[in-house]
Scaffold this motif. Structure first.
Motif, PDB file in Angstrom:
ATOM      1  N   GLN A  43      -5.662  -8.835 -22.416  1.00 46.48           N
ATOM      2  CA  GLN A  43      -4.805  -7.690 -22.726  1.00 46.48           C
ATOM      3  C   GLN A  43      -5.180  -6.478 -21.873  1.00 46.48           C
ATOM      4  O   GLN A  43      -4.323  -5.791 -21.316  1.00 46.48           O
ATOM      5  CB  GLN A  43      -4.910  -7.344 -24.210  1.00 46.48           C
ATOM      6  CG  GLN A  43      -4.058  -6.152 -24.620  1.00 46.48           C
ATOM      7  CD  GLN A  43      -4.267  -5.768 -26.083  1.00 46.48           C
ATOM      8  OE1 GLN A  43      -5.031  -6.423 -26.796  1.00 46.48           O
ATOM      9  NE2 GLN A  43      -3.597  -4.723 -26.519  1.00 46.48           N
ATOM     10  N   GLU A  45      -6.765  -6.474 -19.027  1.00 47.03           N
ATOM     11  CA  GLU A  45      -6.435  -6.725 -17.627  1.00 47.03           C
ATOM     12  C   GLU A  45      -4.944  -6.509 -17.376  1.00 47.03           C
ATOM     13  O   GLU A  45      -4.553  -5.966 -16.333  1.00 47.03           O
ATOM     14  CB  GLU A  45      -6.832  -8.162 -17.259  1.00 47.03           C
ATOM     15  CG  GLU A  45      -8.341  -8.369 -17.144  1.00 47.03           C
ATOM     16  CD  GLU A  45      -8.696  -9.817 -16.807  1.00 47.03           C
ATOM     17  OE1 GLU A  45      -7.798 -10.688 -16.957  1.00 47.03           O
ATOM     18  OE2 GLU A  45      -9.860 -10.064 -16.424  1.00 47.03           O
ATOM     19  N   SER A  46      -4.111  -6.909 -18.341  1.00 49.28           N
ATOM     20  CA  SER A  46      -2.674  -6.685 -18.204  1.00 49.28           C
ATOM     21  C   SER A  46      -2.346  -5.195 -18.189  1.00 49.28           C
ATOM     22  O   SER A  46      -1.546  -4.722 -17.379  1.00 49.28           O
ATOM     23  CB  SER A  46      -1.931  -7.375 -19.347  1.00 49.28           C
ATOM     24  OG  SER A  46      -0.543  -7.124 -19.273  1.00 49.28           O
ATOM     25  N   GLU A  47      -2.977  -4.439 -19.104  1.00 53.22           N
ATOM     26  CA  GLU A  47      -2.757  -2.993 -19.140  1.00 53.22           C
ATOM     27  C   GLU A  47      -3.255  -2.335 -17.852  1.00 53.22           C
ATOM     28  O   GLU A  47      -2.630  -1.398 -17.341  1.00 53.22           O
ATOM     29  CB  GLU A  47      -3.474  -2.390 -20.348  1.00 53.22           C
ATOM     30  CG  GLU A  47      -2.870  -2.810 -21.683  1.00 53.22           C
ATOM     31  CD  GLU A  47      -3.641  -2.252 -22.867  1.00 53.22           C
ATOM     32  OE1 GLU A  47      -4.687  -1.588 -22.621  1.00 53.22           O
ATOM     33  OE2 GLU A  47      -3.225  -2.486 -24.017  1.00 53.22           O
ATOM     34  N   MET A  49      -3.356  -3.720 -14.904  1.00 51.55           N
ATOM     35  CA  MET A  49      -2.401  -4.031 -13.845  1.00 51.55           C
ATOM     36  C   MET A  49      -1.174  -3.131 -13.930  1.00 51.55           C
ATOM     37  O   MET A  49      -0.685  -2.630 -12.914  1.00 51.55           O
ATOM     38  CB  MET A  49      -1.984  -5.503 -13.946  1.00 51.55           C
ATOM     39  CG  MET A  49      -3.074  -6.487 -13.554  1.00 51.55           C
ATOM     40  SD  MET A  49      -2.508  -8.210 -13.661  1.00 51.55           S
ATOM     41  CE  MET A  49      -1.213  -8.216 -12.431  1.00 51.55           C
ATOM     42  N   ARG A  50      -0.682  -2.899 -15.166  1.00 50.48           N
ATOM     43  CA  ARG A  50       0.474  -2.003 -15.330  1.00 50.48           C
ATOM     44  C   ARG A  50       0.127  -0.577 -14.900  1.00 50.48           C
ATOM     45  O   ARG A  50       0.929   0.104 -14.268  1.00 50.48           O
ATOM     46  CB  ARG A  50       0.956  -2.030 -16.777  1.00 50.48           C
ATOM     47  CG  ARG A  50       1.678  -3.317 -17.155  1.00 50.48           C
ATOM     48  CD  ARG A  50       2.449  -3.127 -18.455  1.00 50.48           C
ATOM     49  NE  ARG A  50       1.549  -2.867 -19.570  1.00 50.48           N
ATOM     50  CZ  ARG A  50       1.033  -3.818 -20.348  1.00 50.48           C
ATOM     51  NH1 ARG A  50       1.318  -5.098 -20.091  1.00 50.48           N
ATOM     52  NH2 ARG A  50       0.249  -3.534 -21.354  1.00 50.48           N
ATOM     53  N   ALA A  51      -1.079  -0.121 -15.280  1.00 51.72           N
ATOM     54  CA  ALA A  51      -1.504   1.220 -14.897  1.00 51.72           C
ATOM     55  C   ALA A  51      -1.606   1.348 -13.381  1.00 51.72           C
ATOM     56  O   ALA A  51      -1.195   2.360 -12.793  1.00 51.72           O
ATOM     57  CB  ALA A  51      -2.846   1.558 -15.557  1.00 51.72           C
ATOM     58  N   ARG A  52      -2.145   0.326 -12.734  1.00 54.72           N
ATOM     59  CA  ARG A  52      -2.246   0.351 -11.278  1.00 54.72           C
ATOM     60  C   ARG A  52      -0.862   0.372 -10.630  1.00 54.72           C
ATOM     61  O   ARG A  52      -0.638   1.078  -9.641  1.00 54.72           O
ATOM     62  CB  ARG A  52      -3.036  -0.862 -10.799  1.00 54.72           C
ATOM     63  CG  ARG A  52      -4.530  -0.771 -11.064  1.00 54.72           C
ATOM     64  CD  ARG A  52      -5.249  -2.039 -10.664  1.00 54.72           C
ATOM     65  NE  ARG A  52      -6.696  -1.911 -10.817  1.00 54.72           N
ATOM     66  CZ  ARG A  52      -7.551  -2.914 -10.670  1.00 54.72           C
ATOM     67  NH1 ARG A  52      -7.101  -4.138 -10.367  1.00 54.72           N
ATOM     68  NH2 ARG A  52      -8.855  -2.721 -10.820  1.00 54.72           N
ATOM     69  N   ALA A  53       0.070  -0.388 -11.214  1.00 52.48           N
ATOM     70  CA  ALA A  53       1.431  -0.398 -10.688  1.00 52.48           C
ATOM     71  C   ALA A  53       2.085   0.980 -10.831  1.00 52.48           C
ATOM     72  O   ALA A  53       2.770   1.463  -9.915  1.00 52.48           O
ATOM     73  CB  ALA A  53       2.269  -1.456 -11.410  1.00 52.48           C
ATOM     74  N   GLN A  54       1.862   1.627 -11.974  1.00 55.43           N
ATOM     75  CA  GLN A  54       2.412   2.968 -12.187  1.00 55.43           C
ATOM     76  C   GLN A  54       1.811   3.965 -11.208  1.00 55.43           C
ATOM     77  O   GLN A  54       2.506   4.854 -10.704  1.00 55.43           O
ATOM     78  CB  GLN A  54       2.160   3.410 -13.628  1.00 55.43           C
ATOM     79  CG  GLN A  54       2.967   2.624 -14.654  1.00 55.43           C
ATOM     80  CD  GLN A  54       2.605   3.005 -16.076  1.00 55.43           C
ATOM     81  OE1 GLN A  54       1.691   3.807 -16.308  1.00 55.43           O
ATOM     82  NE2 GLN A  54       3.295   2.417 -17.043  1.00 55.43           N
TER      83      GLN A  54
END
Length: 227
Positions: A43, A45-47, A49-54
């Motif tokens: 979970q 790691e998924s968050e 990845m989303r933060a890095r994408a943002q």
């Protein structure tokens, strides 16, 4: 020694079974904790990845905005100066309007001691009922209405707004019907103010500009001067 061991096979077997049960339960608890930790790590790691994408999206937009700003600055070298000048011109325009209002107010104020004879005449008050200060007993419109009616005049009122053609037509009709116009400058729209000014200037009709209700002193029962 050997005899004691051979004599307790059942007890040893029971103890072994108990230990194996405890071991199995401990192993199950460890497996559950490891599974929960693995799920939590997934979970996070998924968050991440989303933060890095943002962050990447934000940085990309910021870079694009900087490029556009640089292009605008290159295309119009004097843009910041023009923006400052535009703001200054806007401020000066507002200041000029304020000064013009003050000049007209001073020009249209009644002379000291002037009293208007309003008996059997129509007085149009242009101003808003709603503009009352906290604790203020009565606005200029109330003061004017009381004074005009006590002096035997007919009181007319227009809020001084610009809410469409009907409102403008009502103001024009009131101006035509009035013998005297009172305009409380701080309570009318810009358009209504200039309509009053233009009408009175064209027709020569007496018009008095006031800022505060206290300025309504020129209306009295005793008619000392006709208009």
């Amino acid at each position: 020694m050997m005899g004691s061991v051979y004599g307790n096979e059942d007890a040893i077997a029971h103890e072994h079974r108990v230990l194996m049960g405890e071991y199995g339960r401990a192993q199950a608890r460890c497996s559950a904790q490891l599974a929960a930790q693995a799920a939590r790590i997934a979970q996070l790691e998924s968050e991440l990845m989303r933060a890095r994408a943002q962050v990447v999206i934000r940085d990309t937009r910021l870079a694009l905005a900087r490029d556009e700003l640089a292009e605008l600055a290159a295309a119009a070298p004097g843009l910041p100066t023009r923006a400052r000048l535009a703001r200054k011109v806007e401020w000066l325009s507002e200041r000029v309007q304020d000064l013009m209002r003050e000049l007209l107010r001073l020009q249209w104020l009644p002379a000291p001691g002037l009293r208007a004879d309003v008996r059997e005449k129509a007085v149009l008050y242009v101003g808003n009922y709603a503009n009352l200060e906290p604790g203020q007993a009565a606005g200029g419109v109330h003061v004017a209405q009381q004074a005009v009616e006590q002096a035997g005049g007919r009181f007319l009122h227009h809020a001084g707004g610009d809410d469409g053609a009907d409102d403008v037509a009502a103001l024009e009709a009131g101006l035509v019907a009035a013998d005297l116009v009172i305009c409380q400058t701080g309570c009318v729209s810009h358009d209504a103010y200039w309509r009053v000014h233009d009408h009175c200037k064209r027709t020569g009709k007496q018009c008095v500009l006031v800022d505060q209700p206290q300025a309504m002193h020129f209306v009295r029962k005793e008619a000392l001067a006709a208009f």
